[in-house]
Motif scaffolding. Sequence first.
Motif, PDB file in Angstrom:
ATOM      1  N   THR A  19       0.948  -1.261  -0.005  1.00 39.84           N
ATOM      2  CA  THR A  19       0.003  -0.022  -0.128  1.00 39.84           C
ATOM      3  C   THR A  19       0.851   1.176  -0.067  1.00 39.84           C
ATOM      4  N   GLY A  20       0.420   2.477  -0.249  1.00 40.52           N
ATOM      5  CA  GLY A  20       1.217   3.728  -0.285  1.00 40.52           C
ATOM      6  C   GLY A  20       1.337   4.300   1.110  1.00 40.52           C
ATOM      7  N   ARG A  21       2.358   5.049   1.216  1.00 33.85           N
ATOM      8  CA  ARG A  21       2.565   5.784   2.423  1.00 33.85           C
ATOM      9  C   ARG A  21       2.991   7.125   2.052  1.00 33.85           C
ATOM     10  N   THR A  22       2.421   8.289   2.391  1.00 27.66           N
ATOM     11  CA  THR A  22       2.758   9.816   2.041  1.00 27.66           C
ATOM     12  C   THR A  22       3.795  10.222   2.937  1.00 27.66           C
ATOM     13  N   ILE A  23       4.886  10.759   2.371  1.00 22.65           N
ATOM     14  CA  ILE A  23       5.980  11.400   3.343  1.00 22.65           C
ATOM     15  C   ILE A  23       5.607  12.740   3.754  1.00 22.65           C
ATOM     16  N   THR A  24       5.602  13.123   4.972  1.00 23.83           N
ATOM     17  CA  THR A  24       5.322  14.220   5.381  1.00 23.83           C
ATOM     18  C   THR A  24       6.581  15.164   5.884  1.00 23.83           C
ATOM     19  N   GLU A  25       6.251  16.303   6.268  1.00 19.49           N
ATOM     20  CA  GLU A  25       7.391  17.196   6.664  1.00 19.49           C
ATOM     21  C   GLU A  25       7.920  16.631   8.428  1.00 19.49           C
ATOM     22  N   ALA A  26       6.813  16.154   8.774  1.00 28.06           N
ATOM     23  CA  ALA A  26       7.154  15.492  10.130  1.00 28.06           C
ATOM     24  C   ALA A  26       8.008  14.292   9.827  1.00 28.06           C
ATOM     25  N   ASP A  27       7.978  13.645   8.761  1.00 26.71           N
ATOM     26  CA  ASP A  27       8.837  12.390   8.858  1.00 26.71           C
ATOM     27  C   ASP A  27      10.144  12.955   8.666  1.00 26.71           C
ATOM     28  N   ILE A  28      10.241  14.108   7.816  1.00 23.08           N
ATOM     29  CA  ILE A  28      11.754  14.586   7.549  1.00 23.08           C
ATOM     30  C   ILE A  28      12.195  14.981   8.780  1.00 23.08           C
ATOM     31  N   VAL A  29      11.516  15.880   9.579  1.00 21.47           N
ATOM     32  CA  VAL A  29      12.154  16.462  10.743  1.00 21.47           C
ATOM     33  C   VAL A  29      12.455  15.412  11.977  1.00 21.47           C
ATOM     34  N   MET A  30      11.678  14.551  11.909  1.00 15.31           N
ATOM     35  CA  MET A  30      11.980  13.442  12.778  1.00 15.31           C
ATOM     36  C   MET A  30      13.043  12.406  12.436  1.00 15.31           C
ATOM     37  N   HIS A  31      12.982  12.291  11.218  1.00 15.22           N
ATOM     38  CA  HIS A  31      14.418  11.415  10.531  1.00 15.22           C
ATOM     39  C   HIS A  31      15.656  12.146  10.956  1.00 15.22           C
ATOM     40  N   ALA A  32      15.642  13.621  10.735  1.00 11.89           N
ATOM     41  CA  ALA A  32      16.941  14.491  10.743  1.00 11.89           C
ATOM     42  C   ALA A  32      17.188  14.450  12.336  1.00 11.89           C
ATOM     43  N   GLY A  33      16.339  14.373  13.265  1.00 14.88           N
ATOM     44  CA  GLY A  33      16.420  14.332  14.580  1.00 14.88           C
ATOM     45  C   GLY A  33      17.032  13.056  15.122  1.00 14.88           C
ATOM     46  N   GLN A  34      16.496  11.879  14.490  1.00 16.40           N
ATOM     47  CA  GLN A  34      17.129  10.391  14.877  1.00 16.40           C
ATOM     48  C   GLN A  34      18.581  10.370  14.317  1.00 16.40           C
ATOM     49  N   THR A  35      18.896  11.061  13.071  1.00 18.55           N
ATOM     50  CA  THR A  35      20.066  10.576  12.454  1.00 18.55           C
ATOM     51  C   THR A  35      21.185  11.614  12.698  1.00 18.55           C
ATOM     52  N   GLY A  36      20.822  12.923  13.030  1.00 13.61           N
ATOM     53  CA  GLY A  36      21.789  13.940  13.098  1.00 13.61           C
ATOM     54  C   GLY A  36      21.834  14.603  11.647  1.00 13.61           C
ATOM     55  N   ASP A  37      21.260  14.230  10.564  1.00 13.40           N
ATOM     56  CA  ASP A  37      21.338  14.777   9.246  1.00 13.40           C
ATOM     57  C   ASP A  37      20.566  15.940   9.197  1.00 13.40           C
ATOM     58  N   PHE A  38      20.951  17.139   9.314  1.00  5.01           N
ATOM     59  CA  PHE A  38      20.310  18.418   9.274  1.00  5.01           C
ATOM     60  C   PHE A  38      20.803  19.126   7.981  1.00  5.01           C
ATOM     61  N   PHE A  39      21.135  18.438   7.055  1.00  2.70           N
ATOM     62  CA  PHE A  39      21.960  19.326   5.811  1.00  2.70           C
ATOM     63  C   PHE A  39      20.740  20.018   5.308  1.00  2.70           C
ATOM     64  N   PRO A  40      20.976  21.040   4.507  1.00  2.00           N
ATOM     65  CA  PRO A  40      19.917  21.933   4.087  1.00  2.00           C
ATOM     66  C   PRO A  40      19.060  21.316   2.973  1.00  2.00           C
ATOM     67  N   HIS A  41      19.605  20.583   2.396  1.00  2.00           N
ATOM     68  CA  HIS A  41      18.602  19.720   1.322  1.00  2.00           C
ATOM     69  C   HIS A  41      17.246  19.189   1.848  1.00  2.00           C
ATOM     70  N   HIS A  42      17.347  18.919   3.154  1.00  2.00           N
ATOM     71  CA  HIS A  42      16.285  18.447   3.787  1.00  2.00           C
ATOM     72  C   HIS A  42      15.474  19.452   4.605  1.00  2.00           C
ATOM     73  N   MET A  43      16.181  20.423   5.211  1.00  2.26           N
ATOM     74  CA  MET A  43      15.469  21.146   6.320  1.00  2.26           C
ATOM     75  C   MET A  43      15.622  22.656   6.053  1.00  2.26           C
ATOM     76  N   ASP A  44      15.971  23.239   4.983  1.00  4.18           N
ATOM     77  CA  ASP A  44      15.978  24.469   4.723  1.00  4.18           C
ATOM     78  C   ASP A  44      15.300  25.109   3.627  1.00  4.18           C
ATOM     79  N   ALA A  45      14.021  25.191   3.697  1.00  5.11           N
ATOM     80  CA  ALA A  45      13.131  25.467   2.541  1.00  5.11           C
ATOM     81  C   ALA A  45      13.525  26.686   1.781  1.00  5.11           C
ATOM     82  N   ALA A  46      13.953  27.943   2.180  1.00  2.00           N
ATOM     83  CA  ALA A  46      14.329  28.828   1.482  1.00  2.00           C
ATOM     84  C   ALA A  46      15.625  28.663   0.571  1.00  2.00           C
ATOM     85  N   TRP A  47      16.721  27.955   1.390  1.00  2.00           N
ATOM     86  CA  TRP A  47      17.761  27.528   0.332  1.00  2.00           C
ATOM     87  C   TRP A  47      17.264  26.577  -0.652  1.00  2.00           C
ATOM     88  N   CYS A  48      16.510  25.555  -0.298  1.00  2.00           N
ATOM     89  CA  CYS A  48      16.184  24.485  -1.460  1.00  2.00           C
ATOM     90  C   CYS A  48      15.434  25.284  -2.575  1.00  2.00           C
TER      91      CYS A  48
END
Length: 151
Positions: A19-48
């Motif tokens: 079945t499908g699963r929609t990726i949300t902003e919360a998914d990205i924020v939580m994954h960044a917190g769990q992994t420590g990967d806060f690169f702007p590609h994932h976190m900085d909407a203005a830069w992206c």
Amino acid sequence: MIHEQFFEDYERGARRTSTGRTITEADIVMHAGQTGDFFPHHMDAAWCATQDFGQRIAHGTLIFSVGIGLTATQINPRAMSYGYDRLRFIKPVFIGDTIYSTVEITDQRDHPRRTSHGVVVETVTVSNQHGDAVLVCEHLHLVERRTPRSE
């Protein structure tokens, strides 16, 4: 669901789609917190917005984790995960994209040391809502044989 299969029961070419699963902003924020990967590609909407994709992209490891999780619908007490090979991130996944996983049995082979087990290879393709492949990998399973092979 428990679905008991021995090595001999797997058939090359057998397929299933999740079945499908929609990726949300919360998914990205939580994954960044769990992994420590806060690169702007994932976190900085203005830069992206100034970059080629024009928006934030999900972590490849997030898509891998969710994509594999989507395939975990059957428990086989005769098998266990043996690892992953040939993992590739093909296209970006954006906030709001829905992903689906397709699994196909693509190989079966003897285990080099265990005569009581074989290796079953599933090719996992994660696609977005447009049907575009975004990730592909091989998932190896160590599976008990009904009858151990002779050496």
